[in-house]
Motif scaffolding. Sequence first.
Motif, mmCIF file in Angstrom:
data_model
loop_
_atom_site.group_PDB
_atom_site.id
_atom_site.type_symbol
_atom_site.label_atom_id
_atom_site.label_comp_id
_atom_site.label_asym_id
_atom_site.label_seq_id
_atom_site.Cartn_x
_atom_site.Cartn_y
_atom_site.Cartn_z
ATOM 1 N N ALA A 93 -3.061 2.374 0.299
ATOM 2 C CA ALA A 93 -2.565 3.064 -0.892
ATOM 3 C C ALA A 93 -3.236 4.429 -1.056
ATOM 4 N N ARG A 94 -4.534 4.496 -0.836
ATOM 5 C CA ARG A 94 -5.251 5.768 -0.923
ATOM 6 C C ARG A 94 -4.707 6.784 0.075
ATOM 7 N N LEU A 95 -4.467 6.316 1.307
ATOM 8 C CA LEU A 95 -3.946 7.214 2.340
ATOM 9 C C LEU A 95 -2.546 7.703 1.994
ATOM 10 N N ALA A 96 -1.669 6.798 1.555
ATOM 11 C CA ALA A 96 -0.307 7.191 1.194
ATOM 12 C C ALA A 96 -0.301 8.146 0.008
ATOM 13 N N LEU A 144 0.579 13.579 -2.203
ATOM 14 C CA LEU A 144 0.131 14.737 -2.970
ATOM 15 C C LEU A 144 0.361 16.041 -2.208
ATOM 16 N N GLN A 145 0.275 15.987 -0.887
ATOM 17 C CA GLN A 145 0.528 17.177 -0.082
ATOM 18 C C GLN A 145 2.022 17.464 0.063
ATOM 19 N N LEU A 146 2.846 16.416 -0.063
ATOM 20 C CA LEU A 146 4.272 16.568 0.196
ATOM 21 C C LEU A 146 5.111 16.840 -1.049
ATOM 22 N N ARG A 147 4.649 16.411 -2.223
ATOM 23 C CA ARG A 147 5.534 16.415 -3.388
ATOM 24 C C ARG A 147 5.909 17.821 -3.840
ATOM 25 N N ASN A 148 5.123 18.822 -3.507
ATOM 26 C CA ASN A 148 5.450 20.207 -3.869
ATOM 27 C C ASN A 148 5.960 21.014 -2.686
ATOM 28 N N ALA A 149 6.271 20.334 -1.571
ATOM 29 C CA ALA A 149 6.803 21.040 -0.407
ATOM 30 C C ALA A 149 8.200 21.577 -0.710
ATOM 31 N N ASP A 150 8.592 22.613 0.040
ATOM 32 C CA ASP A 150 9.871 23.274 -0.223
ATOM 33 C C ASP A 150 11.049 22.324 -0.066
ATOM 34 N N PHE A 151 11.040 21.478 0.974
ATOM 35 C CA PHE A 151 12.196 20.598 1.186
ATOM 36 C C PHE A 151 12.284 19.532 0.098
ATOM 37 N N VAL A 178 -0.330 9.474 -15.919
ATOM 38 C CA VAL A 178 -0.751 8.141 -16.332
ATOM 39 C C VAL A 178 -0.506 7.121 -15.232
ATOM 40 N N VAL A 179 0.616 7.257 -14.535
ATOM 41 C CA VAL A 179 0.927 6.319 -13.450
ATOM 42 C C VAL A 179 -0.136 6.403 -12.367
ATOM 43 N N ASP A 180 -0.494 7.607 -11.989
ATOM 44 C CA ASP A 180 -1.511 7.796 -10.964
ATOM 45 C C ASP A 180 -2.858 7.233 -11.425
ATOM 46 N N MET A 181 -3.230 7.504 -12.660
ATOM 47 C CA MET A 181 -4.515 7.028 -13.164
ATOM 48 C C MET A 181 -4.555 5.499 -13.204
ATOM 49 N N LEU A 182 -3.467 4.874 -13.648
ATOM 50 C CA LEU A 182 -3.428 3.414 -13.743
ATOM 51 C C LEU A 182 -3.511 2.776 -12.358
ATOM 52 N N PHE A 183 -2.692 3.246 -11.427
ATOM 53 C CA PHE A 183 -2.679 2.660 -10.087
ATOM 54 C C PHE A 183 -3.997 2.884 -9.358
ATOM 55 N N GLY A 194 0.814 -1.214 0.000
ATOM 56 C CA GLY A 194 0.000 0.000 0.000
ATOM 57 C C GLY A 194 0.845 1.260 0.000
ATOM 58 N N LEU A 195 1.926 1.248 0.783
ATOM 59 C CA LEU A 195 2.802 2.420 0.841
ATOM 60 C C LEU A 195 3.495 2.648 -0.494
ATOM 61 N N ALA A 196 3.957 1.582 -1.139
ATOM 62 C CA ALA A 196 4.639 1.735 -2.430
ATOM 63 C C ALA A 196 3.678 2.234 -3.504
ATOM 64 N N VAL A 197 2.514 1.625 -3.601
ATOM 65 C CA VAL A 197 1.549 2.033 -4.621
ATOM 66 C C VAL A 197 1.119 3.481 -4.407
ATOM 67 N N GLY A 198 0.823 3.837 -3.165
ATOM 68 C CA GLY A 198 0.338 5.192 -2.877
ATOM 69 C C GLY A 198 1.378 6.265 -3.118
ATOM 70 N N THR A 199 2.614 6.044 -2.673
ATOM 71 C CA THR A 199 3.652 7.071 -2.839
ATOM 72 C C THR A 199 4.068 7.218 -4.306
ATOM 73 N N ILE A 200 4.198 6.102 -5.013
ATOM 74 C CA ILE A 200 4.555 6.186 -6.436
ATOM 75 C C ILE A 200 3.454 6.873 -7.230
ATOM 76 N N SER A 201 2.217 6.515 -6.940
ATOM 77 C CA SER A 201 1.093 7.118 -7.656
ATOM 78 C C SER A 201 1.005 8.618 -7.385
ATOM 79 N N GLY A 202 1.129 9.007 -6.124
ATOM 80 C CA GLY A 202 1.023 10.418 -5.785
ATOM 81 C C GLY A 202 2.200 11.244 -6.251
ATOM 82 N N TYR A 203 3.389 10.653 -6.275
ATOM 83 C CA TYR A 203 4.581 11.417 -6.647
ATOM 84 C C TYR A 203 4.645 11.676 -8.143
#
Length: 300
Positions: A178-181, A186-193, A130-135, A117-126
């Motif tokens: 996966a949904r939670l991750a 999605l909230q983290l990928r555009n963070a400053d760090f 197309v990757v997000d839509m497929l997963f 779940g963690l792998a699917v969610g983080t890869i999809s959100g990052y």
Amino acid sequence: MTTQISMAARTSSEPHTRYQALWLSLGTGARRLLHNPLTGAGLLVVLLLLLVALFAPWLATHDPLAQDLNRSLHAPNADNWFGTDEFGRDIFSRLVYGSRITLYIIALVTVIVGPIGLAVGTISGYFGGVVDMLFMRITDIFISFPSLVLALAFVAALGPGLEHAVIAIALTTWPPIARLARAETLQLRNADFIVAVQLQGASSARVILRHIVPMCLSSVIVRLTMNMAGIILTAAGLGFLGLGAQPPLPEWGAMISTGRSYMMECWWLVAAPGLAIMLVSLAFNLLGDGLRDLLDPRSE
């Protein structure tokens, strides 16, 4: 003088090494966790379950598989604390050894579901697109079916058995993780760090593994803890239908299934395992609520 004493006391309480900081953090978290009496009660039941499973050979008063038809369907007494079943097997001893099967299912499902779940969610959100839509479409397919119905379908395809039940439960439990991750990512990928790390030339795999996954772990741990009650109920449902642990294994759901034919006259056959399932499921829910309050900074 007073200022010097306060400064010295504060300095002595501050951690000087990584291990001291870890122990201080664990101690603070434990105090906050036990501050809620309901969470403390849930933690106590979970710890008791672990101890019962660990010391099952010493706690069981009889062999859980030994049959004695001369003692069949005996009511609770001094020799058989929770009575006996239709084969004369001691209910208490079977409950004690059944705790091992319950923890075995919980541990295996968690080990499988968490990373997937963690792998699917983080890869999809990052990556998005197309990757997000497929997963997420694959995730939606799994979520669209009730978990018990989907687990029944997988077990029917794989065949009855404890290991097949674990695989079936795991295949129906990972989508919410996966949904939670994905939501956290999605909230983290555009963070400053994250942007700063990307500008330094870090690869996508490094960003996900070293920076995004650790930030998602607390939410995933809370969700996994709260999912354990559902795992127990699903495993008991499969055992009740004869698709989980097979006889003569003392699985709690299977014990209820075999005892339902005698439940009107011999109530203890279903009352004891049913009460065990209810208490352990409630304990994991209470513990999950406490962990959510502890690990989620937005709850403060």
